[in-house]
Design an enzyme around this catalytic site. Structure first.
Site, PDB file in Angstrom:
ATOM      1  N   LEU A  21       4.151  -7.981  -5.278  1.00 52.70           N
ATOM      2  CA  LEU A  21       4.494  -8.819  -6.394  1.00 52.70           C
ATOM      3  C   LEU A  21       6.187  -8.600  -6.434  1.00 52.70           C
ATOM      4  CD1 LEU A  21       2.190  -7.792  -9.381  1.00 52.70           C
ATOM      5  CD2 LEU A  21       2.178  -9.837  -8.040  1.00 52.70           C
ATOM      6  N   SER A  22       6.728  -7.606  -5.672  1.00 50.43           N
ATOM      7  CA  SER A  22       8.286  -7.393  -5.908  1.00 50.43           C
ATOM      8  C   SER A  22       8.971  -8.699  -5.241  1.00 50.43           C
ATOM      9  CB  SER A  22       8.669  -6.305  -4.747  1.00 50.43           C
ATOM     10  OG  SER A  22       8.114  -5.119  -5.452  1.00 50.43           O
ATOM     11  N   LYS A  71       7.986   6.655   1.493  1.00 46.97           N
ATOM     12  CA  LYS A  71       8.772   7.052   0.218  1.00 46.97           C
ATOM     13  C   LYS A  71       9.583   8.222   0.708  1.00 46.97           C
ATOM     14  CE  LYS A  71       7.505   4.516  -3.848  1.00 46.97           C
ATOM     15  NZ  LYS A  71       6.891   4.615  -5.307  1.00 46.97           N
ATOM     16  N   ASP A 107      11.311   4.798 -10.219  1.00 53.51           N
ATOM     17  CA  ASP A 107      10.117   4.885 -10.858  1.00 53.51           C
ATOM     18  C   ASP A 107       9.994   5.372 -12.189  1.00 53.51           C
ATOM     19  OD1 ASP A 107       8.631   3.378  -8.814  1.00 53.51           O
ATOM     20  OD2 ASP A 107       8.180   5.144  -7.700  1.00 53.51           O
ATOM     21  N   ALA A 135       3.418   8.464  -8.276  1.00 58.07           N
ATOM     22  CA  ALA A 135       4.000   7.947  -9.728  1.00 58.07           C
ATOM     23  C   ALA A 135       3.914   8.946 -10.710  1.00 58.07           C
ATOM     24  CB  ALA A 135       2.881   6.665 -10.079  1.00 58.07           C
ATOM     25  N   ALA A 230      -0.486   3.547 -16.178  1.00 58.84           N
ATOM     26  CA  ALA A 230       0.426   3.083 -14.913  1.00 58.84           C
ATOM     27  C   ALA A 230      -0.147   1.926 -14.121  1.00 58.84           C
ATOM     28  CB  ALA A 230       0.656   4.228 -14.159  1.00 58.84           C
TER      29      ALA A 230
END
Length: 286
Positions: A21-22, A71, A107, A135, A230
């Site tokens: 969705l970014s 990441k 985040d 997360a 989340a």
């Protein structure tokens, strides 16, 4: 969107990423703020990471967002890490400062920024968080950096339990904040901790099926508790319905998703993302 010779690029790098969705969020933000930028999704293999990093400098890009599984893999390519990224050991945002690449992790700060509408500040507050994945660690690290009073992490006993315990102990030593790990199946211990908790967070994937709860439904929530899940693909998870049924304020993961994007956008452009307008558009898309 008017692309011309002055348009700068940003991109999210992951594998897989085509579902992201970014691009919707950031391209809408570019339009709403009259920023001459475009945001793409790049699905690449791990061996292409060095070339991708070189592209940021060569093409004078704003930078990158980094998602799974890169990441941690991206960190050695950074010239510098922000305090949060260094503490977490993972980067989700690369900022190009005239060829110097700085790795950030937005985040955690994005998560807590999304709670400002509830006038919630984690400083001197206690948090109970379910799960110990990426997360969760980002949220835990930011809570510690922001001066939380105490952080309790509840996770299932599995092969990752001892490594998680060791990671949390290191975070506690580095930040001076009390961080405890407990077994998610120990309902009595959770109930005891809940009595002192100001913020309850589900950072597991339990509830994505629209049916499962990450903890015992017999647990009693204290008054004035803020409960956050989340998960954003299911807008009201069983966890949030359960908490709402006990009178708690609840928030889904959409705020965190947009919040971390807003922080990245600000680092790249110096402009505030119009979060309210973008949230409204995201809800229309749901």
């Amino acid at each position: 969107m008017n692309i011309n010779g002055y348009t700068r690029m940003a991109a999210v790098v992951a594998n897989p990423i085509k579902h992201s969705l970014s691009p919707f969020i950031h391209n809408l933000a570019f339009d709403l703020t009259n920023e001459n930028g475009v945001y793409l999704a790049w699905e690449v293999e791990a061996e292409k990471l060095p070339a991708i990093v070189d592209n940021v400098r060569t093409l004078d890009m704003y930078g990158l967002n980094i998602s799974m599984p890169y990441k941690t893999e991206i960190t050695p390519f950074m010239d510098e890490l922000s305090p949060a990224a260094e503490l977490i050991g993972a980067v989700n945002t690369v900022v190009n400062q005239s060829g110097k690449l700085i790795g950030h992790n937005t985040d955690g700060i994005g998560f807590f920024n999304s709670l400002e509408k509830y006038h919630f500040n984690i400083q001197n507050k206690q948090m109970l968080i379910l799960g110990g994945g990426g997360a969760a660690i980002a949220i835990i690290a930011q809570a510690a950096l922001s001066g939380a009073k105490k952080i309790v992490v509840a996770a299932r006993k599995s092969a990752s339990y001892i490594p998680l315990k060791e990671k949390l102990e290191k975070l506690s030593v580095k930040t001076g904040i009390e961080i405890l790990l407990t077994d998610l199946s120990e309902a009595d211990r959770l109930q005891k901790e809940l009595k002192q908790t100001d913020l309850l967070v589900n950072a597991t994937s339990v509830g994505m099926d629209g049916e499962s709860l990450p903890l015992e439904k017999s647990l009693v929530l204290p008054e004035k508790l803020l409960v956050v899940d989340a998960i954003y693909k299911v807008r009201e998870t069983p966890f949030l319905r359960w908490a709402k049924g006990q009178g708690a304020q609840t928030e889904n993961g959409l705020g965190m998703l947009i919040g971390q994007a807003a922080e990245s956008f600000y680092l790249w452009t110096g402009k505030k993302m119009p979060v309210a307008e973008i949230t409204l558009e995201m809800e229309k898309e749901a």
